[in-house]
Design an enzyme around this catalytic site. Structure first.
Site, PDB file in Angstrom:
ATOM      1  N   LYS A 122       0.859  -1.191   0.000  1.00 17.63           N
ATOM      2  CA  LYS A 122       0.000   0.000   0.000  1.00 17.63           C
ATOM      3  C   LYS A 122       0.888   1.232   0.000  1.00 17.63           C
ATOM      4  O   LYS A 122       1.845   1.328   0.801  1.00 17.63           O
ATOM      5  CB  LYS A 122      -0.883   0.014   1.248  1.00 17.63           C
ATOM      6  CG  LYS A 122      -2.105   0.910   1.133  1.00 17.63           C
ATOM      7  CD  LYS A 122      -3.158   0.290   0.234  1.00 17.63           C
ATOM      8  CE  LYS A 122      -4.508   0.972   0.398  1.00 17.63           C
ATOM      9  NZ  LYS A 122      -5.514   0.376  -0.514  1.00 17.63           N
ATOM     10  N   THR A 175      -4.193  -5.088   0.834  1.00 15.79           N
ATOM     11  CA  THR A 175      -3.503  -3.816   1.076  1.00 15.79           C
ATOM     12  C   THR A 175      -4.357  -2.897   1.944  1.00 15.79           C
ATOM     13  O   THR A 175      -3.817  -2.058   2.663  1.00 15.79           O
ATOM     14  CB  THR A 175      -3.152  -3.123  -0.253  1.00 15.79           C
ATOM     15  OG1 THR A 175      -4.338  -2.778  -0.958  1.00 15.79           O
ATOM     16  CG2 THR A 175      -2.279  -4.024  -1.117  1.00 15.79           C
ATOM     17  N   HIS A 226      20.445  26.458 -10.081  1.00 15.83           N
ATOM     18  CA  HIS A 226      21.206  27.577 -10.622  1.00 15.83           C
ATOM     19  C   HIS A 226      20.494  28.909 -10.386  1.00 15.83           C
ATOM     20  O   HIS A 226      19.280  29.026 -10.572  1.00 15.83           O
ATOM     21  CB  HIS A 226      21.426  27.394 -12.124  1.00 15.83           C
ATOM     22  CG  HIS A 226      22.147  26.120 -12.472  1.00 15.83           C
ATOM     23  ND1 HIS A 226      23.453  25.901 -12.128  1.00 15.83           N
ATOM     24  CD2 HIS A 226      21.731  25.007 -13.126  1.00 15.83           C
ATOM     25  CE1 HIS A 226      23.831  24.715 -12.564  1.00 15.83           C
ATOM     26  NE2 HIS A 226      22.798  24.149 -13.164  1.00 15.83           N
TER      27      HIS A 226
END
Length: 282
Positions: free
Chosen positions: A12, A57, A247
């Site tokens: 899960k 699950t 950057h």
């Protein structure tokens, strides 16, 4: 044709919870997200549609909530993860390995008139405390770390002396902005040594070295941070970094008739450099 299952797991993902601990009028909260994966004797689920060894699950999700609700105090994510792994292994003999990934999102208590509010919070940055546990019946490994810890310093960073060819347009920088989103995972030699205090001591070291290091590159600073962590904390056996170079490109304001003071920059998200390395104890 002969076929076989070379590897399989199931579980899960993104099980989310907020736990509230009420100490009278003073409340504490914890915000966790968990990914659970089980490995083991699951072949017949795939090949024969036999679900007799299939732990749903949905049950895994409910187990998270149930075990979190067993205590009336906030548990460190490392300790909670170990409790979950032990539960799944103890109650499912056909499971060989439990893999857990846990992230904790911080919340800061609101302040009014220099006083902390008892039960109101504001979500902090995107920084997360993360835990990875791999538990089998004979061994448990535990990694703790941070993700999305965005840091920036405006001095103490250079990038010079690199390879230049006909495609190089990047000018050398002797006083540049250095910014990254720190992802660092460190492994404990002994899982029992994981603690709230040790986590914050390592995190503080990462920030301290980043801020104070005279950097010749992201790689140079990465190594300095990892070296300091390994030297300071005997319980840390290795630390792994993934550092994007965020950057900040200088803008030449002299084009607009303004004196150039190296103070105006354009932050960019992509493309970005990505520097990764693992520093380990010899």
């Amino acid at each position: 044709m002969n076929v076989r299952i070379a590897q399989n797991s199931y579980g899960k993902s993104r099980v989310r919870l907020i736990k509230v601990v009420r100490n009278g009028l003073h409340h504490e909260i914890q915000n966790l997200t968990l990914n659970i994966a089980l490995e083991g004797d699951f072949e017949l689920i795939h090949t024969a549609g036999d679900n007799s060894l299939c732990l749903p699950t949905d049950t895994m999700k409910n187990t998270v909530y149930a075990l979190a609700g067993e205590t009336d105090e906030l548990e460190q994510p490392e300790a909670f993860g170990r409790k979950l792994a032990k539960h799944f292994l103890s109650n499912n003999q056909h499971v060989s390995t439990v893999r857990l990934q846990i992230s904790e999102t911080p919340w800061k208590r609101m302040r009014f008139n220099d006083a902390e509010h008892t039960h109101s919070f504001v979500k902090g940055s995107n920084e997360k405390r993360v835990v990875t546990i791999n538990a089998s019946r004979g061994q448990l490994t535990l990694e703790t770390g941070i993700e999305d810890l965005v840091v920036l310093k405006t001095s103490g960073s250079r990038f010079t002396g690199y390879i230049k060819d006909k495609f190089t347009t990047l000018p050398e920088g002797t006083d540049r902005i250095l910014s990254t989103s720190v992802k660092a995972l460190w492994r404990y030699a002994d899982p029992d040594s994981a603690s709230h205090e040790l986590f914050h001591a390592v995190r503080s070291t990462i920030l301290e070295i980043f801020a104070g290091h005279e950097s010749e590159s992201v790689q140079h600073t990465l190594y300095a941070i990892g070296e300091a962590v390994i030297e300071r904390f005997a319980d840390v056996s290795e630390i792994r970094f993934s550092l994007p170079n965020i950057h900040c490109l200088p803008v030449d304001v002299s084009r607009f008739g303004v004196e150039e003071r190296n103070c105006i920059f354009i932050p960019t998200d992509e493309p970005h450099g990505l520097i990764e390395a693992t520093i380990t104890r010899q």
